[in-house]
Write a protein that holds these residues in place. Structure first.
Motif, short mmCIF file in Angstrom:
data_model
loop_
_atom_site.label_atom_id
_atom_site.label_comp_id
_atom_site.label_asym_id
_atom_site.label_seq_id
_atom_site.Cartn_x
_atom_site.Cartn_y
_atom_site.Cartn_z
N MET A 84 3.87 9.89 13.45
CA MET A 84 3.85 8.61 12.75
C MET A 84 2.76 8.60 11.69
N THR A 85 3.10 8.22 10.49
CA THR A 85 2.12 8.16 9.40
C THR A 85 1.17 6.99 9.61
N PRO A 86 -0.05 7.06 8.98
CA PRO A 86 -0.98 5.93 9.09
C PRO A 86 -0.37 4.62 8.63
N TYR A 87 0.44 4.65 7.56
CA TYR A 87 1.08 3.44 7.07
C TYR A 87 2.06 2.87 8.10
N ALA A 88 2.88 3.73 8.69
CA ALA A 88 3.84 3.29 9.69
C ALA A 88 3.13 2.70 10.91
N HIS A 89 2.00 3.34 11.29
CA HIS A 89 1.23 2.83 12.43
C HIS A 89 0.66 1.44 12.11
N LYS A 90 0.09 1.27 10.93
CA LYS A 90 -0.46 -0.04 10.54
C LYS A 90 0.63 -1.10 10.47
N LYS A 91 1.76 -0.71 9.95
CA LYS A 91 2.90 -1.63 9.85
C LYS A 91 3.33 -2.09 11.24
N GLN A 92 3.41 -1.17 12.16
CA GLN A 92 3.81 -1.48 13.54
C GLN A 92 2.78 -2.39 14.20
N GLN A 93 1.49 -2.05 14.01
CA GLN A 93 0.43 -2.85 14.61
C GLN A 93 0.41 -4.27 14.04
N LEU B 56 -5.43 -16.51 2.73
CA LEU B 56 -6.45 -15.67 3.38
C LEU B 56 -5.78 -14.57 4.18
N ALA B 57 -4.74 -14.92 4.94
CA ALA B 57 -4.01 -13.92 5.71
C ALA B 57 -3.40 -12.88 4.79
N HIS B 58 -2.86 -13.33 3.67
CA HIS B 58 -2.26 -12.42 2.69
C HIS B 58 -3.32 -11.43 2.19
N PHE B 59 -4.49 -11.94 1.88
CA PHE B 59 -5.59 -11.10 1.38
C PHE B 59 -6.02 -10.06 2.43
N LEU B 60 -6.19 -10.52 3.68
CA LEU B 60 -6.64 -9.62 4.74
C LEU B 60 -5.60 -8.55 5.07
N ILE B 61 -4.34 -8.94 5.08
CA ILE B 61 -3.27 -7.97 5.37
C ILE B 61 -3.16 -6.95 4.25
N ASP B 62 -3.29 -7.39 3.00
CA ASP B 62 -3.24 -6.46 1.88
C ASP B 62 -4.38 -5.45 1.95
N ARG B 63 -5.54 -5.92 2.38
CA ARG B 63 -6.68 -5.01 2.52
C ARG B 63 -6.45 -4.04 3.68
N TYR B 64 -5.86 -4.53 4.75
CA TYR B 64 -5.61 -3.69 5.92
C TYR B 64 -4.59 -2.60 5.61
N LEU B 65 -3.50 -2.98 4.95
CA LEU B 65 -2.45 -2.01 4.63
C LEU B 65 -2.79 -1.16 3.43
N GLY B 66 -3.48 -1.75 2.45
CA GLY B 66 -3.70 -1.11 1.16
C GLY B 66 -2.76 -1.75 0.15
N PRO B 67 -3.19 -1.94 -1.09
CA PRO B 67 -2.38 -2.63 -2.11
C PRO B 67 -0.98 -2.05 -2.29
N ALA B 68 -0.89 -0.73 -2.42
CA ALA B 68 0.41 -0.10 -2.65
C ALA B 68 1.33 -0.26 -1.44
N GLU B 69 0.77 -0.07 -0.26
CA GLU B 69 1.56 -0.17 0.96
C GLU B 69 2.01 -1.61 1.21
N ALA B 70 1.12 -2.57 0.92
CA ALA B 70 1.46 -3.98 1.10
C ALA B 70 2.61 -4.37 0.17
N THR B 71 2.55 -3.90 -1.07
CA THR B 71 3.61 -4.17 -2.03
C THR B 71 4.93 -3.56 -1.57
N GLU B 72 4.86 -2.35 -1.06
CA GLU B 72 6.06 -1.68 -0.56
C GLU B 72 6.68 -2.46 0.60
N LEU B 73 5.82 -2.94 1.51
CA LEU B 73 6.32 -3.68 2.66
C LEU B 73 6.97 -5.00 2.24
#
Length: 248
Positions: free
Chosen positions: A1-10, A221-238
């Motif tokens: 599982m990639t780090p992005y997939a793991h973060k998405k799942q979590q 605030l939640a949007h900001f924290l989640i974007d930081r957790y996932l990363g800008p590119a990953e958050a946009t992809e999700l």
């Protein structure tokens, strides 16, 4: 599982946990009707469940933002099953014979008046069982409306105006939810008059209306924290996956 997939799942796991706990708790405590005038100097009465219900619809909007309508409906259906399970267990406990010593040590209230704690237990929790039909119907309809309207507004605005899709979907869905749960639970299966249903539903709805507006900063605030957790590119992809209704 990639780090992005793991973060998405979590992320989905955490949001789902918050959603389920608060939805279940709101259903259990919702049997109590309290005076808004005595607590907040406001007219009307409220069900105790509405105090934490804003957490549910804020979490709904966040899940919809990152996991789409499919993600919201998936956790909503699971929550319905868990609520049914919880109330089924509660109902079975009301059928258990009370221990004599439990009745004896709780035979009077704080004022020394005779008190049957087993009767009180059954009265409270069976009242909860009485509104399970209304709660499930209202919850299912409300969540489906919320997820659908949220997605429609997002498509119409091209992904802009988070506050508009979050607030708009909540205000419409909770208008239906606030009336349906009380109508089914206390009018069809209870002894309330239609005036009482409309009065409490009206107060409940305007409380949710105010809460939806006031909690808008929490959404950002939640949007900001989640974007930081996932990363800008990953958050946009999700979010793009969410728009396309791709599953978790």
């Amino acid at each position: 599982m990639t780090p992005y997939a793991h973060k998405k799942q979590q992320l989905y796991l955490v949001l789902s946990g918050i959603f389920i706990v608060n939805a279940l708790l709101a259903e259990i405590i919702g049997v109590k009707i309290f005076s808004a005038a005595k607590l907040m100097n406001l007219p009307g009465s409220l069900t105790a469940g509405v105090l934490i219900w804003p957490v549910v619809f804020v979490t709904t909007d966040i899940i919809n933002e990152y996991f789409g309508k499919a993600g919201v409906l998936r956790i909503s259906y699971l929550t319905v099953l868990l609520i049914l399970f919880a109330f089924g267990v509660i109902y079975l406990t009301t059928k258990l014979p009370p221990a004599d010593f439990w009745l004896a040590v709780n035979k009077t209230d704080d004022q020394g008046q005779p008190f049957n704690i087993d009767f009180a237990y059954q009265r409270i929790f069976r009242q909860g069982l009485g509104i399970i039909t209304g709660s499930i119907v209202a919850f299912g309809v409300g969540q489906a409306l919320d997820a659908t309207i949220f997605a429609a507004i997002r498509r119409a605005t091209g992904g802009r105006y988070i506050w508009l899709r979050a607030t708009g979907s909540t205000l419409v869905s909770q208008l239906v939810d606030s009336f349906v749960v009380l109508y089914v639970a206390f009018y069809l299966f209870g002894n309330w008059t239609m005036d009482q249903v409309l009065s409490v539903a009206n107060t409940n709805y305007w409380y949710k209306f105010a809460a939806a507006i006031l909690l808008t900063p929490v959404l950002y605030l939640a949007h900001f924290l989640i974007d930081r957790y996932l990363g800008p590119a990953e958050a946009t992809e999700l979010q793009q996956e969410a728009v396309a209704n791709v599953g978790v």
